[in-house]
Design an enzyme around this catalytic site. Structure first.
Site, PDB file in Angstrom:
ATOM      1  N   GLU A 177      18.332 -14.693 -22.886  1.00 30.43           N
ATOM      2  CA  GLU A 177      17.681 -13.437 -22.481  1.00 30.43           C
ATOM      3  C   GLU A 177      17.476 -12.515 -23.694  1.00 30.43           C
ATOM      4  OE1 GLU A 177      15.912 -12.933 -19.602  1.00 30.43           O
ATOM      5  OE2 GLU A 177      17.200 -11.388 -18.742  1.00 30.43           O
ATOM      6  N   ASP A 200      20.402  -9.179 -15.185  1.00 26.41           N
ATOM      7  CA  ASP A 200      19.534 -10.197 -14.567  1.00 26.41           C
ATOM      8  C   ASP A 200      20.177 -11.581 -14.620  1.00 26.41           C
ATOM      9  OD1 ASP A 200      17.834  -8.091 -14.300  1.00 26.41           O
ATOM     10  OD2 ASP A 200      16.196  -8.926 -15.498  1.00 26.41           O
ATOM     11  N   GLY A 250       8.927  -8.742 -12.873  1.00 27.68           N
ATOM     12  CA  GLY A 250      10.051  -7.891 -12.461  1.00 27.68           C
ATOM     13  C   GLY A 250      11.071  -8.560 -11.563  1.00 27.68           C
ATOM     14  N   LEU A 251      10.855  -9.849 -11.238  1.00 31.55           N
ATOM     15  CA  LEU A 251      11.805 -10.532 -10.347  1.00 31.55           C
ATOM     16  C   LEU A 251      12.780 -11.428 -11.114  1.00 31.55           C
ATOM     17  CD1 LEU A 251       9.510 -11.446  -7.293  1.00 31.55           C
ATOM     18  CD2 LEU A 251      10.917  -9.404  -7.649  1.00 31.55           C
ATOM     19  N   GLY A 252      12.906 -11.168 -12.430  1.00 30.88           N
ATOM     20  CA  GLY A 252      13.924 -11.876 -13.200  1.00 30.88           C
ATOM     21  C   GLY A 252      13.559 -13.313 -13.527  1.00 30.88           C
ATOM     22  N   SER A 253      12.259 -13.576 -13.767  1.00 35.71           N
ATOM     23  CA  SER A 253      11.877 -14.966 -14.080  1.00 35.71           C
ATOM     24  C   SER A 253      12.519 -15.423 -15.386  1.00 35.71           C
ATOM     25  CB  SER A 253      10.352 -15.120 -14.155  1.00 35.71           C
ATOM     26  OG  SER A 253       9.832 -14.492 -15.316  1.00 35.71           O
ATOM     27  N   LYS A 293      15.765 -12.155  -8.768  1.00 36.70           N
ATOM     28  CA  LYS A 293      16.544 -11.008  -8.266  1.00 36.70           C
ATOM     29  C   LYS A 293      15.645  -9.809  -7.978  1.00 36.70           C
ATOM     30  CE  LYS A 293      15.441  -8.436 -11.427  1.00 36.70           C
ATOM     31  NZ  LYS A 293      14.957  -8.161 -12.641  1.00 36.70           N
TER      32      LYS A 293
HETATM   33  N1  LIG Z   1       9.465 -20.798 -15.776  1.00 37.41           N
HETATM   34  C1  LIG Z   1       9.322 -20.355 -17.023  1.00 37.41           C
HETATM   35  N2  LIG Z   1       8.926 -21.186 -18.005  1.00 37.41           N
HETATM   36  C2  LIG Z   1       8.781 -20.746 -19.276  1.00 37.41           C
HETATM   37  N3  LIG Z   1       8.979 -19.467 -19.673  1.00 37.41           N
HETATM   38  C3  LIG Z   1       9.364 -18.606 -18.736  1.00 37.41           C
HETATM   39  C4  LIG Z   1       9.557 -18.992 -17.366  1.00 37.41           C
HETATM   40  N4  LIG Z   1       9.924 -17.903 -16.675  1.00 37.41           N
HETATM   41  C5  LIG Z   1       9.957 -16.871 -17.563  1.00 37.41           C
HETATM   42  N5  LIG Z   1       9.619 -17.293 -18.800  1.00 37.41           N
HETATM   43  C6  LIG Z   1       9.538 -16.484 -20.042  1.00 37.41           C
HETATM   44  O1  LIG Z   1       9.945 -15.171 -19.701  1.00 37.41           O
HETATM   45  C7  LIG Z   1       8.858 -14.245 -19.898  1.00 37.41           C
HETATM   46  C8  LIG Z   1       8.878 -13.193 -18.795  1.00 37.41           C
HETATM   47  O2  LIG Z   1      10.042 -12.449 -18.936  1.00 37.41           O
HETATM   48  P1  LIG Z   1      10.092 -10.903 -18.646  1.00 37.41           P
HETATM   49  O3  LIG Z   1      11.498 -10.522 -18.852  1.00 37.41           O
HETATM   50  O4  LIG Z   1       9.050 -10.158 -19.398  1.00 37.41           O
HETATM   51  O5  LIG Z   1       9.713 -10.795 -17.081  1.00 37.41           O
HETATM   52  P2  LIG Z   1      10.616 -11.066 -15.799  1.00 37.41           P
HETATM   53  O6  LIG Z   1      11.908 -11.640 -16.233  1.00 37.41           O
HETATM   54  O7  LIG Z   1       9.802 -11.840 -14.842  1.00 37.41           O
HETATM   55  O8  LIG Z   1      10.830  -9.593 -15.207  1.00 37.41           O
HETATM   56  P3  LIG Z   1      12.122  -8.609 -15.327  1.00 37.41           P
HETATM   57  O9  LIG Z   1      12.746  -8.890 -16.651  1.00 37.41           O
HETATM   58  O10 LIG Z   1      11.544  -7.236 -15.251  1.00 37.41           O
HETATM   59  O11 LIG Z   1      12.938  -8.950 -14.146  1.00 37.41           O
HETATM   60  C9  LIG Z   1       7.604 -15.097 -19.859  1.00 37.41           C
HETATM   61  O12 LIG Z   1       6.586 -14.475 -20.624  1.00 37.41           O
HETATM   62  C10 LIG Z   1       8.088 -16.399 -20.509  1.00 37.41           C
HETATM   63  O13 LIG Z   1       8.096 -16.293 -21.926  1.00 37.41           O
HETATM   64  C1  LIG Z   2      14.630  -3.214 -17.344  1.00 36.32           C
HETATM   65  C2  LIG Z   2      15.965  -3.899 -17.146  1.00 36.32           C
HETATM   66  O1  LIG Z   2      16.934  -2.910 -16.856  1.00 36.32           O
HETATM   67  C3  LIG Z   2      15.943  -4.841 -15.952  1.00 36.32           C
HETATM   68  C4  LIG Z   2      14.883  -5.900 -15.974  1.00 36.32           C
HETATM   69  O2  LIG Z   2      14.985  -6.663 -14.786  1.00 36.32           O
HETATM   70  C5  LIG Z   2      16.321  -4.630 -18.412  1.00 36.32           C
HETATM   71  C6  LIG Z   2      17.781  -5.082 -18.458  1.00 36.32           C
HETATM   72  O3  LIG Z   2      18.628  -4.493 -17.792  1.00 36.32           O
HETATM   73  O4  LIG Z   2      18.043  -6.006 -19.227  1.00 36.32           O
HETATM   74 MG   LIG Z   3      13.177 -10.699 -17.610  1.00 33.24          MG
END
Ligand SMILES: Nc1ncnc2c1ncn2[C@@H]1O[C@H](COP(=O)(O)OP(=O)(O)OP(=O)(O)O)[C@@H](O)[C@H]1O
Ligand SMILES: C[C@@](O)(CCO)CC(=O)[O-]
Ligand SMILES: [Mg+2]
Length: 405
Positions: free
Chosen positions: A214, A225, A162-165, A23
């Site tokens: 999450e 997310d 930051g793309l909601g992985s 996202k």
């Molecule tokens: N494909 C995957 N396989 C295993 N773990 C994953 C995978 N994708 C995400 N993760 C877990 O989620 C963590 C990243 O989550 P984090 O919320 O910090 O970043 P994001 O979701 O990419 O960004 P944001 O929350 O800002 O959108 C990774 O360090 C890992 O632990």
């Molecule tokens: C930083 C944040 O607002 C968005 C992360 O994609 C955290 C959340 O809403 O859970």
């Molecule tokens: Mg995340």
């Protein structure tokens, strides 16, 4: 359909695939954790989870690994395996499949999961995967108990950018597990290449489980997310309430990944600490963000038919994104790499803001409908000369989809 706890144990092999999108957040990240509105949209980059469940018990075939729970993380090149007996020993003999409404992961469960991770050789350089592994073990064992099986995960999304992985991981895994458990049914819609959309109640159940996952990764997620990854499209999200937004004109975004690693849990905690040090000032910041998101939501839904109306609409969206970026800086979640992207795109009269938790990661740049490809090529080249990676995404597409083999 009623959850059928335990019945999966008595069937033959079950194979399921699920994919869930990442996202972008157009406005409202962080403030949404504190009750403000935010606007987010699904993008056309997915995390895929495939699941093969083996018949439980000895003498039923299944070959090597048949009495273990295995996880293959394709992008990291790492595989993990937990013998079912070890899972039962760590999590308690009473652990059973329970694919109904989820209970949060208890402190005892989390401690047991931490011990199960200690059995694995996670390279120090990839220790950040522990959060995802913990969420996996929680989701798998809570939904399916100790039934042997193998999950394979691959993703188009940069992790921790930051793309909601994390949400796409939890949604696709929950979708695959609940479908394999027979706890959810598909809706009437069968999409391209056999992908199916779950019915609304089923999506809600997946979303609840993904939110619990999450929580293990983020600490205190707002739920935005996992909701946008589950339901797709463009949404306004406030205090757990989701409103679908009809985006009347296409929204074009360039994404720049600064490749600066960060962690959402730490950034969310940092903003909360700032809010407890300066409660009144931060309440005003969150209130301003709420107003920005509300205004952006109504502008997105306006129909602009001619070039003048389209330009005026896009100018307003850009200005609101710019204002939101200023407030994110105020919350302490910008970064020098993000500021470099902002300065670079501004040279080409393009407006940008961080997306997701900030602190590095990805930056959004609004691409006006009438801007020329030459400008886009030039700005991309300049951004990439800093070592950043640029890509365009389709905004507002499908949420979770499943495929039953
Ligand atoms: N494909 C995957 N396989 C295993 N773990 C994953 C995978 N994708 C995400 N993760 C877990 O989620 C963590 C990243 O989550 P984090 O919320 O910090 O970043 P994001 O979701 O990419 O960004 P944001 O929350 O800002 O959108 C990774 O360090 C890992 O632990
Ligand atoms: C930083 C944040 O607002 C968005 C992360 O994609 C955290 C959340 O809403 O859970
Ligand atoms: Mg995340």
């Amino acid at each position: 359909m009623d959850p059928v706890a335990g019945t999966a144990e008595h069937r033959g092999p079950v194979e399921v695939r699920a994919r869930a999108p990442g996202k972008i957040i157009l406005t409202g990240e962080h403030a949404v954790v504190h009750g403000s509105a935010a606007v987010a949209a699904a993008i056309d980059l997915y995390t895929n989870s495939s699941l093969l469940l083996r018949p439980a018990g000895p003498g039923e075939g299944g070959g090597a690994g048949s009495s273990a729970v295995e996880l293959d993380l394709r992008d990291s090149g790492l595989t993990f395996s937990w013998p079912c007996s070890r899972l039962r020993g760590a999590l308690g003999e009473e652990i059973s499949a329970n694919p109904g409404a989820p209970a949060p992961c208890s402190p005892d469960q989390l401690a047991a999961i931490a011990r199960l991770l200690q059995d694995q050789d996670i390279p120090e350089a990839k220790i950040w995967l522990s959060a995802g592994l913990s969420a996996f073990l929680f989701l798998y064992t809570s939904i399916l108990g100790c039934r042997p099986g193998k999950a394979v995960v691959s993703s188009d999304l940069p992790m921790g950018a930051g793309l909601g992985s994390s949400a796409a991981f939890c949604v696709s895994m929950s979708g695959a597990l609940l479908t394999a458990a027979g706890a959810v049914s598909v809706g009437a819609h069968r999409g391209a290449e056999g992908w199916e959309v779950l019915e609304k109640g089923a999506l809600e159940l997946v979303n609840q489980w993904a939110f619990q996952g999450e929580k293990i990764i983020h600490g205190k997620p707002s739920g935005i997310d996992n909701s946008v990854s589950t339901f797709g499209k463009m949404i306004k999200f406030k205090k757990g309430e989701l409103t679908n937004l009809e985006s009347r004109n296409p929204v074009k975004m360039l994404i720049t990944d600064t490749r600066v690693g960060r962690n959402t849990k730490a950034l969310v905690a940092g903003v909360s600490e700032r809010a407890s040090r300066h409660p009144d000032a931060m309440a005003s910041v969150f209130h301003a963000v709420n107003t920005i998101s509300e205004e952006l939501s109504s502008i997105v839904e306006l129909v602009a038919e001619d070039e003048i109306a389209i330009t005026s609409k896009e100018d307003k969206l850009a200005e609101l994104m710019e204002m939101n970026q200023g407030l994110l800086q105020c919350m302490g979640v910008s970064h020098s790499s993000i500021e470099t992207v902002l300065r670079t795109t501004l040279k080409y009269s393009l407006v940008s803001k961080l997306t997701g938790a900030g602190g590095g990661g990805c930056v959004l740049t609004l691409i006006p409908t009438l801007s020329s490809n030459i400008v886009l090529e030039k700005v991309t080249r300049e951004l990439e000369s800093h070592g950043y990676r640029c890509f365009k995404v389709e905004v507002g597409g499908r949420g979770l989809q499943v495929f039953r083999g």
